[in-house]
Design a protein around this motif. Structure first.
Motif, mmCIF file in Angstrom:
data_model
loop_
_atom_site.group_PDB
_atom_site.id
_atom_site.type_symbol
_atom_site.label_atom_id
_atom_site.label_comp_id
_atom_site.label_asym_id
_atom_site.label_seq_id
_atom_site.Cartn_x
_atom_site.Cartn_y
_atom_site.Cartn_z
ATOM 1 N N TYR A 128 0.995 -1.225 0.011
ATOM 2 C CA TYR A 128 -0.003 -0.173 0.038
ATOM 3 C C TYR A 128 0.942 1.184 -0.094
ATOM 4 C CZ TYR A 128 -3.741 3.140 1.397
ATOM 5 O OH TYR A 128 -4.686 4.106 1.531
ATOM 6 N N ASN A 129 0.924 1.868 -1.052
ATOM 7 C CA ASN A 129 1.836 2.808 -1.198
ATOM 8 C C ASN A 129 3.283 2.845 -1.025
ATOM 9 O OD1 ASN A 129 -0.411 4.459 -2.097
ATOM 10 N ND2 ASN A 129 -0.910 5.251 -0.099
ATOM 11 N N ASP B 277 -1.399 -5.383 -4.716
ATOM 12 C CA ASP B 277 -1.449 -3.724 -4.565
ATOM 13 C C ASP B 277 -2.870 -3.511 -3.793
ATOM 14 O OD1 ASP B 277 -1.832 -1.170 -4.707
ATOM 15 O OD2 ASP B 277 -1.382 -0.758 -7.008
ATOM 16 N N ASP B 278 -2.773 -2.947 -2.579
ATOM 17 C CA ASP B 278 -3.940 -2.823 -1.898
ATOM 18 C C ASP B 278 -4.481 -1.242 -2.138
ATOM 19 O OD1 ASP B 278 -5.974 -2.788 0.000
ATOM 20 O OD2 ASP B 278 -4.656 -2.681 1.596
ATOM 21 N N SER C 124 -3.166 1.230 -3.879
ATOM 22 C CA SER C 124 -2.189 2.388 -3.779
ATOM 23 C C SER C 124 -2.409 3.511 -4.554
ATOM 24 C CB SER C 124 -0.661 1.846 -4.044
ATOM 25 O OG SER C 124 -0.439 0.654 -3.302
ATOM 26 N N ASN D 176 -8.309 0.573 -1.298
ATOM 27 C CA ASN D 176 -7.705 0.024 -0.301
ATOM 28 C C ASN D 176 -8.738 -0.570 0.643
ATOM 29 O OD1 ASN D 176 -7.066 1.130 2.866
ATOM 30 N ND2 ASN D 176 -5.405 -0.122 1.870
ATOM 31 N N LYS E 94 -4.893 -4.557 4.915
ATOM 32 C CA LYS E 94 -3.779 -5.862 4.893
ATOM 33 C C LYS E 94 -4.380 -6.962 4.868
ATOM 34 C CE LYS E 94 0.743 -6.914 7.121
ATOM 35 N NZ LYS E 94 1.681 -6.516 8.165
ATOM 36 N N ALA F 160 -5.667 -7.957 1.419
ATOM 37 C CA ALA F 160 -4.744 -8.294 0.688
ATOM 38 C C ALA F 160 -3.955 -9.460 0.827
ATOM 39 C CB ALA F 160 -3.446 -7.028 0.816
ATOM 40 N N LYS G 207 1.319 2.862 7.918
ATOM 41 C CA LYS G 207 -0.121 2.960 7.527
ATOM 42 C C LYS G 207 -0.853 2.830 8.895
ATOM 43 C CE LYS G 207 1.541 2.949 3.468
ATOM 44 N NZ LYS G 207 2.733 2.435 3.707
#
Ligand code: UDP
Ligand code: MG
Length: 338
Positions: free
Chosen positions: A9-10, A39-40, A42, A68, A71, A74, A202
């Motif tokens: 994530y980013n 990729d959650d 991003s 998003n 986690k 993901a 995060k």
């Protein structure tokens, strides 16, 4: 084959180096790896980097969420796509070192089903380290799964574990607890932890109340998920019983005070008795707990239709076509000593 599942994530700044370090470990140890980058949602360049990595390296599989989802989601998507017999999870921010993977796998080979990393020397600010210490102690005490670091991103699993555990919300913090509740053996190894070099964390302060609530949820579903009424109903019955007892007592007091031989001013007015209010509350709470218990039972019945309430370790004969998938024997048969 080993699948490495990485929620992203980013984290555009670290993916290239992460891929390089992973490739080095795989080459040095001769691992056949699959690298699943999820990729959650991003908002930076992460997905572009993942796409480039996938073009260059066929071992890389990228999955992109539309937004998003967190986690746990993901990881879940990564698990579904993972084809390896062993699954390793790690963070994308390079705080976890790929060089620790062989250590984790070593413990799996010794017969454990889940190996969790333990960031013994943690490179995070104090406001992350101290709450986390308390949290880990609390989770260990309450769940009986004694680990120093429940929430370490670096973990390794046998395939069967991730098949049986459904992650949602932010339950990724409790994978070892959920696995242990299904009878899997869980252990830990100290791992190197590095400071964050790029991007930002995060998880802020809000993770503390959320983590505590999740701990309650996990406690409830692992202990009473199969029979919620045993817990809710017991509490409900106790409350209801006490309430009814109070009401009966008040009824007797009311009647006695109005017997013909009592003076008129002795008559009891129930709304003036505190016991009336206590009894009322107890009766109402008791009924609600019981009703909630029945609803919870119905949900448990529905859930158990799709998901086994048990976990099979092995069969006597090798896996047969018509048998449901079971764990391949978890410890390799030792060579007889001659
Ligand atoms: N992460 C994610 N979705 C989220 C939040 C985090 O996929 O909604 C990923 C993140 O990219 C990283 C890992 O989860 O790879 C751990 O996050 P972070 O490093 O921010 O947590 P911390 O190390 O600060 O506890
Ligand atoms: Mg991190």
């Amino acid at each position: 084959m080993i699948s490495v599942v990485i929620p992203v994530y980013n984290e555009a700044g670290t993916l290239e180096q992460l891929h390089r370090e992973l490739s080095e470990v795989a080459a040095a140890r001769g691992y056949d790896v699959q690298i699943v980058l999820v990729d959650d949602g991003s908002r930076d360049d992460s997905w572009r980097v993942i796409e480039q990595l996938a073009v260059r390296d066929p071992r890389v599989l990228g999955i992109r969420f539309r937004r998003n989802f967190g986690k746990a989601a993901a990881l879940s998507a990564g698990f579904d796509a993972a084809t390896g017999d062993t699954i390793v999870t790690m963070d994308a921010d390079l705080q976890d070192s790929p060089a620790e993977i062989p250590t984790l796998l070593g413990r799996l080979e010794q017969g454990l089903d889940v190996v969790s990393g333990w960031k013994r020397k943690r490179h995070d600010p104090w406001h992350k380290r101290y709450p986390s210490k308390v949290f880990n102690a609390l989770v260990s005490k309450l769940t009986g799964v004694r680990l120093h670091d429940h929430n370490c991103g670096l973990k390794a699993f046998r395939r069967d574990v991730i098949h049986e555990i459904r992650l949602y919300g932010e339950l990724h913090r409790f994978v070892p607890v959920l696995a242990a509740a299904r009878g899997f053996s869980v252990g830990e190894v100290p791992v190197e932890h590095r400071p964050r070099v790029s991007g930002e964390s995060k998880y802020g302060w809000s993770r503390i109340p959320k983590g505590l609530l999740d701990l309650l949820t996990v406690q409830f579903i692992t202990r009473f998920g199969q029979r919620p009424q045993h817990w809710l109903g017991s509490a409900g019955l106790v409350s209801l019983f006490l309430g009814i007892l109070g009401m009966a007592y008040l009824a007797v007091v009311w009647c006695v005070s109005r017997m013909p031989w009592q003076p008129a001013e002795a008559a009891v007015h129930l709304h003036q008795r505190a016991a009336l209010y206590y009894s009322l509350v107890l009766v109402i709470i008791g009924t609600q707990l019981l009703a909630m218990g029945f609803v919870a039972e119905m949900i448990a019945a529905l859930v158990s239709r799709d998901r086994d309430a048990f976990s099979i370790a092995e069969y006597t004969s090798p896996r047969e076509k018509n048998l449901p998938a079971a764990t391949v024997p978890s410890t390799p048969t030792p060579e007889p000593n001659v």
